[in-house]
Design an enzyme around this catalytic site. Structure first.
Site, PDB file in Angstrom:
ATOM      1  N   GLU A  37      12.258   2.402  14.131  1.00  0.00           N
ATOM      2  CA  GLU A  37      11.362   3.462  13.677  1.00  0.00           C
ATOM      3  C   GLU A  37      10.101   3.426  14.511  1.00  0.00           C
ATOM      4  O   GLU A  37       9.904   2.535  15.345  1.00  0.00           O
ATOM      5  CB  GLU A  37      11.025   3.281  12.196  1.00  0.00           C
ATOM      6  CG  GLU A  37      10.347   1.955  11.888  1.00  0.00           C
ATOM      7  CD  GLU A  37      10.149   1.715  10.399  1.00  0.00           C
ATOM      8  OE1 GLU A  37      10.205   2.682   9.614  1.00  0.00           O
ATOM      9  OE2 GLU A  37       9.925   0.550  10.014  1.00  0.00           O
ATOM     10  N   ARG A  68      -7.399 -20.527  -1.500  1.00  0.00           N
ATOM     11  CA  ARG A  68      -6.407 -20.338  -0.441  1.00  0.00           C
ATOM     12  C   ARG A  68      -5.324 -21.413  -0.469  1.00  0.00           C
ATOM     13  O   ARG A  68      -5.571 -22.586  -0.202  1.00  0.00           O
ATOM     14  CB  ARG A  68      -7.082 -20.320   0.933  1.00  0.00           C
ATOM     15  CG  ARG A  68      -6.150 -19.838   2.038  1.00  0.00           C
ATOM     16  CD  ARG A  68      -6.848 -19.793   3.391  1.00  0.00           C
ATOM     17  NE  ARG A  68      -6.042 -19.092   4.366  1.00  0.00           N
ATOM     18  CZ  ARG A  68      -4.988 -19.621   4.993  1.00  0.00           C
ATOM     19  NH1 ARG A  68      -4.643 -20.873   4.748  1.00  0.00           N
ATOM     20  NH2 ARG A  68      -4.294 -18.911   5.864  1.00  0.00           N
ATOM     21  N   HIS A 120      -0.768 -21.298   0.172  1.00  0.00           N
ATOM     22  CA  HIS A 120       0.328 -20.395   0.500  1.00  0.00           C
ATOM     23  C   HIS A 120       1.153 -19.990  -0.725  1.00  0.00           C
ATOM     24  O   HIS A 120       1.529 -18.829  -0.872  1.00  0.00           O
ATOM     25  CB  HIS A 120       1.242 -21.025   1.553  1.00  0.00           C
ATOM     26  CG  HIS A 120       0.661 -20.998   2.938  1.00  0.00           C
ATOM     27  ND1 HIS A 120      -0.442 -21.734   3.300  1.00  0.00           N
ATOM     28  CD2 HIS A 120       1.035 -20.300   4.049  1.00  0.00           C
ATOM     29  CE1 HIS A 120      -0.731 -21.513   4.574  1.00  0.00           C
ATOM     30  NE2 HIS A 120       0.150 -20.641   5.057  1.00  0.00           N
ATOM     31  N   LEU A 135      11.186   1.257   7.036  1.00  0.00           N
ATOM     32  CA  LEU A 135      10.628   1.710   5.773  1.00  0.00           C
ATOM     33  C   LEU A 135      11.250   3.067   5.452  1.00  0.00           C
ATOM     34  O   LEU A 135      11.311   3.942   6.315  1.00  0.00           O
ATOM     35  CB  LEU A 135       9.113   1.861   5.889  1.00  0.00           C
ATOM     36  CG  LEU A 135       8.404   2.289   4.605  1.00  0.00           C
ATOM     37  CD1 LEU A 135       8.406   1.155   3.589  1.00  0.00           C
ATOM     38  CD2 LEU A 135       6.983   2.738   4.907  1.00  0.00           C
ATOM     39  N   TYR A 169       0.837  -1.203   0.000  1.00  0.00           N
ATOM     40  CA  TYR A 169       0.000   0.000   0.000  1.00  0.00           C
ATOM     41  C   TYR A 169       0.867   1.246   0.000  1.00  0.00           C
ATOM     42  O   TYR A 169       2.073   1.197   0.253  1.00  0.00           O
ATOM     43  CB  TYR A 169      -0.931   0.002   1.208  1.00  0.00           C
ATOM     44  CG  TYR A 169      -0.266   0.347   2.525  1.00  0.00           C
ATOM     45  CD1 TYR A 169      -0.396   1.615   3.082  1.00  0.00           C
ATOM     46  CD2 TYR A 169       0.500  -0.589   3.220  1.00  0.00           C
ATOM     47  CE1 TYR A 169       0.209   1.944   4.291  1.00  0.00           C
ATOM     48  CE2 TYR A 169       1.101  -0.283   4.424  1.00  0.00           C
ATOM     49  CZ  TYR A 169       0.955   0.988   4.953  1.00  0.00           C
ATOM     50  OH  TYR A 169       1.565   1.303   6.137  1.00  0.00           O
ATOM     51  N   LYS A 215       6.607  -2.029   1.969  1.00  0.00           N
ATOM     52  CA  LYS A 215       5.417  -1.404   2.573  1.00  0.00           C
ATOM     53  C   LYS A 215       4.236  -2.363   2.438  1.00  0.00           C
ATOM     54  O   LYS A 215       3.292  -2.151   1.656  1.00  0.00           O
ATOM     55  CB  LYS A 215       5.122  -0.052   1.936  1.00  0.00           C
ATOM     56  CG  LYS A 215       4.208   0.820   2.795  1.00  0.00           C
ATOM     57  CD  LYS A 215       4.187   2.255   2.285  1.00  0.00           C
ATOM     58  CE  LYS A 215       3.223   3.129   3.074  1.00  0.00           C
ATOM     59  NZ  LYS A 215       3.632   3.331   4.475  1.00  0.00           N
ATOM     60  N   ARG A 266       8.475   4.024  -4.572  1.00  0.00           N
ATOM     61  CA  ARG A 266       8.450   3.075  -3.460  1.00  0.00           C
ATOM     62  C   ARG A 266       7.397   1.991  -3.689  1.00  0.00           C
ATOM     63  O   ARG A 266       7.613   0.813  -3.363  1.00  0.00           O
ATOM     64  CB  ARG A 266       8.201   3.807  -2.138  1.00  0.00           C
ATOM     65  CG  ARG A 266       8.339   2.896  -0.914  1.00  0.00           C
ATOM     66  CD  ARG A 266       8.250   3.665   0.378  1.00  0.00           C
ATOM     67  NE  ARG A 266       6.936   4.295   0.561  1.00  0.00           N
ATOM     68  CZ  ARG A 266       6.624   5.047   1.604  1.00  0.00           C
ATOM     69  NH1 ARG A 266       7.531   5.291   2.554  1.00  0.00           N
ATOM     70  NH2 ARG A 266       5.410   5.579   1.715  1.00  0.00           N
TER      71      ARG A 266
END
Length: 284
Positions: free
Chosen positions: A180, A100, A102, A205, A33, A147, A52
């Site tokens: 951070e 579903r 992995h 990040l 995101y 991110k 990014r």
């Protein structure tokens, strides 16, 4: 005016916007995101955010859902349809819908979602009086440079800060070094005036506001030291501050209840904040 969202090629009323229950973002946090600030209808640091975004997609081997030019058209249209002059736009791209399992699905198509809303700027009192942070153990995975939408440790840390009456929680690794905040980058100013922030490695990040502030510092000739710093060093610092897209740059005046410097926003932090606000178009 009702809010509008963009979901997988369609502009929809926000209340009707949805993704499939087997979207891998929902089941595995298999997605990335970005959050961009909108000021005067302008997307602040748009190119840095898109750079990014594509890096995060590349690290997770998720194909881009469209070209950058098309993405920019969608972003501007979402901002326009929501009448956002000052606020944010949120972008999320997942690996897509698949049964579903992995391992990566062979035929899933990335799902792109965009929403935008008006927000109030950070309370001027926070920039004027400063904020408090607490420190917590960093329990995240080892690829914090991506991110990812997987943010549960950050959620727990932010809640711990709220319950402690603080604005933010600084995460601390096994070497007692600050990585951070839960949604911000961490900075200190040493007794001799050097600005210290951790280099952009896999433990943090690389925040877009962080990059903008670094550029301001280099342009203005500030002393900069990109390296880890310990909690003890932070508590002994002359100043401290944090940066993020939604918080701008806020001075820190208390860490774990202990005053930083004289317990008031430092002169360098205030000056950098003013320069950043001009950069973002918030101040003339």
């Amino acid at each position: 005016m009702s809010r509008i969202a963009y979901v997988a090629g369609q502009y929809l009323p926000h209340r009707q916007a949805a993704v499939h229950i087997e979207d891998r973002g929902y089941q595995f946090a298999d997605g990335v995101y970005e959050v961009l600030a909108v000021v005067g209808g302008h997307l602040v640091d748009e190119e840095l955010h898109l750079t990014r975004l594509h890096r995060s997609l590349g690290e997770l081997r998720i194909p881009a859902p469209m070209s950058n030019s098309a993405l920019k058209v969608v972003m501007r249209e979402v901002v326009r349809r929501n009448g956002v002059d000052r606020g944010i736009i949120y972008l999320q791209i997942t690996r897509g819908q698949a049964p579903r399992e992995h391992a990566f699905p062979k035929a899933a198509k990335p799902v792109f979602v965009a929403t935008s809303r008006r927000t109030k700027p950070p309370d001027p009192k926070l920039g004027r009086d400063g904020i408090a942070v607490i420190t917590i153990p960093d329990i995240r995975w080892q690829r914090c440079d991506i991110k990812s939408v997987s943010l549960l440790p950050n959620v727990l840390g932010k809640q711990a800060a709220r319950e402690a009456g603080a604005y933010e929680a600084w995460q601390v690794d096994r070497n007692e070094q600050v990585t951070e905040g839960t949604s911000t980058n961490a900075w200190i100013v040493t007794a001799d005036g050097a600005v210290v922030t951790r280099a952009a490695d896999s433990a943090i990040l690389s925040g877009v506001t962080r990059l903008a502030v670094l550029d301001i510092m280099r342009r203005e000739g500030y002393r900069l030291d990109e390296r880890p710093f310990t909690v003890a060093e932070a508590k002994a610092a002359r100043e401290a501050f944090l940066t993020s897209t939604t918080a701008d740059l806020l001075p820190i005046v208390r860490i774990d209840g202990e005053p930083v410097g004289d317990g008031k926003p430092g002169q360098l932090s205030v000056k950098l904040r003013e320069a950043y606000l001009v950069h973002a178009g918030v101040a003339a």
